[in-house]
Design an enzyme around this catalytic site. Structure first.
Site, PDB file in Angstrom:
ATOM      1  N   ASN A   1      -7.461   2.169   9.709  1.00 11.10           N
ATOM      2  CA  ASN A   1      -6.138   2.218  10.319  1.00 11.10           C
ATOM      3  C   ASN A   1      -6.337   2.146  11.827  1.00 11.10           C
ATOM      4  OD1 ASN A   1      -5.260   2.654   7.713  1.00 11.10           O
ATOM      5  ND2 ASN A   1      -4.953   4.852   7.978  1.00 11.10           N
TER       6      ASN A   1
ATOM      7  N   HIS B   1      -3.256  11.364   0.633  1.00 14.50           N
ATOM      8  CA  HIS B   1      -2.806  10.975   1.970  1.00 14.50           C
ATOM      9  C   HIS B   1      -2.188  12.199   2.653  1.00 14.50           C
ATOM     10  CE1 HIS B   1      -1.446   7.331   4.505  1.00 14.50           C
ATOM     11  NE2 HIS B   1      -1.106   8.406   5.206  1.00 14.50           N
TER      12      HIS B   1
ATOM     13  N   TYR C   1      -4.824   1.339  15.701  1.00 11.21           N
ATOM     14  CA  TYR C   1      -3.643   1.227  16.545  1.00 11.21           C
ATOM     15  C   TYR C   1      -3.959   1.121  18.035  1.00 11.21           C
ATOM     16  CZ  TYR C   1      -0.937   2.830  12.497  1.00 11.21           C
ATOM     17  OH  TYR C   1      -0.368   2.954  11.254  1.00 11.21           O
TER      18      TYR C   1
ATOM     19  N   ARG D   1       0.852  -1.187   0.000  1.00 10.47           N
ATOM     20  CA  ARG D   1       0.000   0.000   0.000  1.00 10.47           C
ATOM     21  C   ARG D   1       0.893   1.243   0.000  1.00 10.47           C
ATOM     22  NH1 ARG D   1      -2.681   3.085   4.625  1.00 10.47           N
ATOM     23  NH2 ARG D   1      -4.239   4.378   3.573  1.00 10.47           N
TER      24      ARG D   1
ATOM     25  N   GLU E   1      -3.797  -0.186   8.167  1.00  9.96           N
ATOM     26  CA  GLU E   1      -2.626   0.098   8.994  1.00  9.96           C
ATOM     27  C   GLU E   1      -2.832  -0.523  10.367  1.00  9.96           C
ATOM     28  OE1 GLU E   1      -1.456   4.193   9.368  1.00  9.96           O
ATOM     29  OE2 GLU E   1      -1.827   4.626   7.248  1.00  9.96           O
TER      30      GLU E   1
ATOM     31  N   GLU F   1      -7.845   8.707   6.091  1.00 10.10           N
ATOM     32  CA  GLU F   1      -8.176   9.262   7.403  1.00 10.10           C
ATOM     33  C   GLU F   1      -8.833  10.640   7.366  1.00 10.10           C
ATOM     34  OE1 GLU F   1      -4.787   6.834   9.965  1.00 10.10           O
ATOM     35  OE2 GLU F   1      -4.709   9.032   9.893  1.00 10.10           O
TER      36      GLU F   1
END
Length: 529
Positions: free
Chosen positions: A347, A160, A349, A116, A415, A206
């Site tokens: 994404n 991005h 985390y 990616r 991600e 995002e």
């Protein structure tokens, strides 16, 4: 005898000089091969067609910031003005622009299904609109061709964060509806020139956090906010601008998807979606107030985009609390946005612990911003203060939330990764077992979520290489493969997590038994790009 005890015996034999071949024969014949654990998971246990990869983004990894016609982005301006976490820039970073062939060889050696990456708008169209830069076009064609030559799927993100600075200067960038037209034209250039080979497109990365960093607290470019929500801001209105920016990003996404589906998808046959930040919010205490606040925050964070994408309008809780400051989707816009995805990327985390709050008052005024509207205490301080929680069960909660509330859309984890502080000035660290454990924990949860009905279709480690991190610059490294940031050659090397991931991708167990010998994945020492 338990398998672990067998391994211990074999190690003792090797320690006392027993020839390695004899040890292997003893393992296979004398002791018998240990049966595979019922809980052992391999990549073959994931759904058919499930894609495993790793990723990066253009600004963070490419370098060559002023080469071959590339123009500045808002992030170049931000870092050159000294606002990054450690005052550094991404002018060189991992220098993938000059080392993409070596990087693709590393990806191939690791066994990645997919890579990616993003396409830098100011490299491909330096003026933001109009003429295409032939050197930028050549670079992305070469990168895509190199990936395909090595059997690696190119998964491309169109936008991005790296808005051309010229568009920011001309009309205020994302604050203007003119952004939608310019972005759509940029996306069409990407579809036209790369879509014959790129079959997996992400429109925007995002869009549910860029409005916060750039237009609410001013911690990221273009540093807009209103007192008291940030320092060193260049003006702005935190009570309205985050919602306007998100609205324009949503409409730009829908416009690009409409163009792709009308003009390119029938011929090129690819898929297109959007990627959201997938933080999960949990109550900070067991009180009903904090439980309600966490639920409200998940609507503000995830529902902000998922509700329009699935149902055609913003969440009711946002509408009731933000009121007329939240833009409205026209009937036509609602129809265009609803269903404008073949998949949704996330994404993921960490979790953020949420505490309920009332509207904050300053000097007799009621200040409004995104978190005040959500009636929560700003949870982002936990990240900057180092109180980061990354429990894998949060990913399961996120996927269940999507399944229950949004009809179980196709999902790709774009991600997920582990950052650690470099222990040396160059950042060279070969052993990163904590990263391997982190990824194993998350993949195990992802596997069980797919068994529980989640329509998850892919998983990408962040990041393939060490890069410039948007929040932490070079103070945290996330790479499976490290980069010697102190060397002009930007030497690459495989960390132990890269060797572990390679073993898993080649069919090994998610949690392999302790090996008798080190993996043979590339050289254990430096890989000189």
């Amino acid at each position: 005898m338990a398998p672990l005890s067998i391994l211990a015996v074999l190690r003792r034999l090797r320690a006392h000089g027993t020839p390695r071949l004899l040890v292997v024969l003893l393992a296979a014949v004398g002791f018998g091969v240990a049966p595979r654990s019922a809980s052992a998971i391999t990549r073959r246990d994931f759904p058919e067609g499930f894609v495993f990869g790793a990723g990066s983004s253009a600004f963070q990894v490419e370098g060559a910031a002023a080469e071959d016609g590339r123009a500045p982005s808002i992030w170049d301006t931000f870092t050159h003005e000294g606002y990054s976490y450690d005052g550094s820039t991404a002018d060189v970073s991992a220098d993938q622009y000059h080392h993409y062939k070596e990087d693709v060889k590393l990806m191939h050696a690791m066994g990645l299904d997919a890579y990616r990456f993003s396409i830098a708008w100011p490299r491909l169209i330096p003026d933001g609109r109009g003429e295409v830069n032939p050197k930028g076009l050549e670079y992305y064609n070469n990168l895509i061709d190199e990936l395909i030559l090595h059997g690696i799927q190119p998964h491309a993100t169109i936008y991005h964060f790296d808005l051309p600075q010229v568009l920011q200067d001309e009309y205020g960038g994302l604050l203007s509806p003119r952004f939608i037209e310019d972005y759509t034209a940029f996306a069409e250039v990407c579809f036209k020139h790369f879509g014959d080979r790129v079959k997996h497109w992400v429109t925007v990365n995002e869009p549910n956090i860029e409005p916060i960093g750039g237009y609410d607290n001013g911690s990221q470019p273009p540093r807009r906010c209103s007192y008291p929500f940030g320092e060193n801001c260049t003006g702005g209105n935190s009570s309205t601008e985050p919602y306007i920016v998100a609205h324009h990003l949503l409409l730009a996404h829908a416009s690009a998807v409409s163009s792709y589906r009308d003009k390119y998808q029938p011929v090129q046959g690819g898929q297109i979606g959007i990627t959201l930040l997938g933080w999960w919010h949990e109550p900070a205490t067991n009180t009903s107030r904090d439980a309600a606040a966490a639920s409200r925050m998940n609507d503000f964070h995830l529902g902000w985009f998922m509700d329009p994408l699935v149902y055609g309008d913003y969440p009711q809780v946002m509408r009731s609390r933000v009121g007329d400051r939240l833009p409205r989707l026209s009937v036509e816009e609602s129809a265009r946005v609803r269903g404008s995805f073949d998949f949704v990327g996330f994404n993921h985390y960490l979790i953020l612990r949420v505490r309920s709050s009332r509207e904050e008052e300053h000097s007799g005024k009621k200040w409004k911003d995104y978190y005040v509207d959500a009636a929560v205490q700003n949870p982002l301080k936990a990240i900057t203060e180092g109180r980061i929680e990354s429990p894998p069960w949060a990913l399961a909660k996120l996927l269940e939330h999507l399944k229950v509330n949004y009809g179980n859309p196709p999902v790709v984890i774009h991600e997920n990764g582990f950052g650690d502080a470099p222990g040396t000035a160059s950042g060279i660290e070969y052993d990163d077992e904590a990263r391997s454990e982190f990824l194993q924990d998350y993949l195990e949860v992802l596997y069980h979520s797919t068994r529980n009905g989640s329509d998850a279709r892919g998983y990408f480690v962040w990041s393939f290489l060490d890069v410039f991190e948007f929040i932490f610059a070079y103070q945290l490294r996330f790479g499976l493969c490290g980069v010697d940031m102190g060397a002009a050659a930007r030497t690459r090397y495989a960390r132990s997590s890269a060797r572990w991931y390679a073993g898993f991708l080649r069919g090994g167990e998610l949690r392999p038994p302790p090996p008798l010998a080190r993996s043979s994945f590339v050289d254990d020492r430096a890989y000189d790009a």
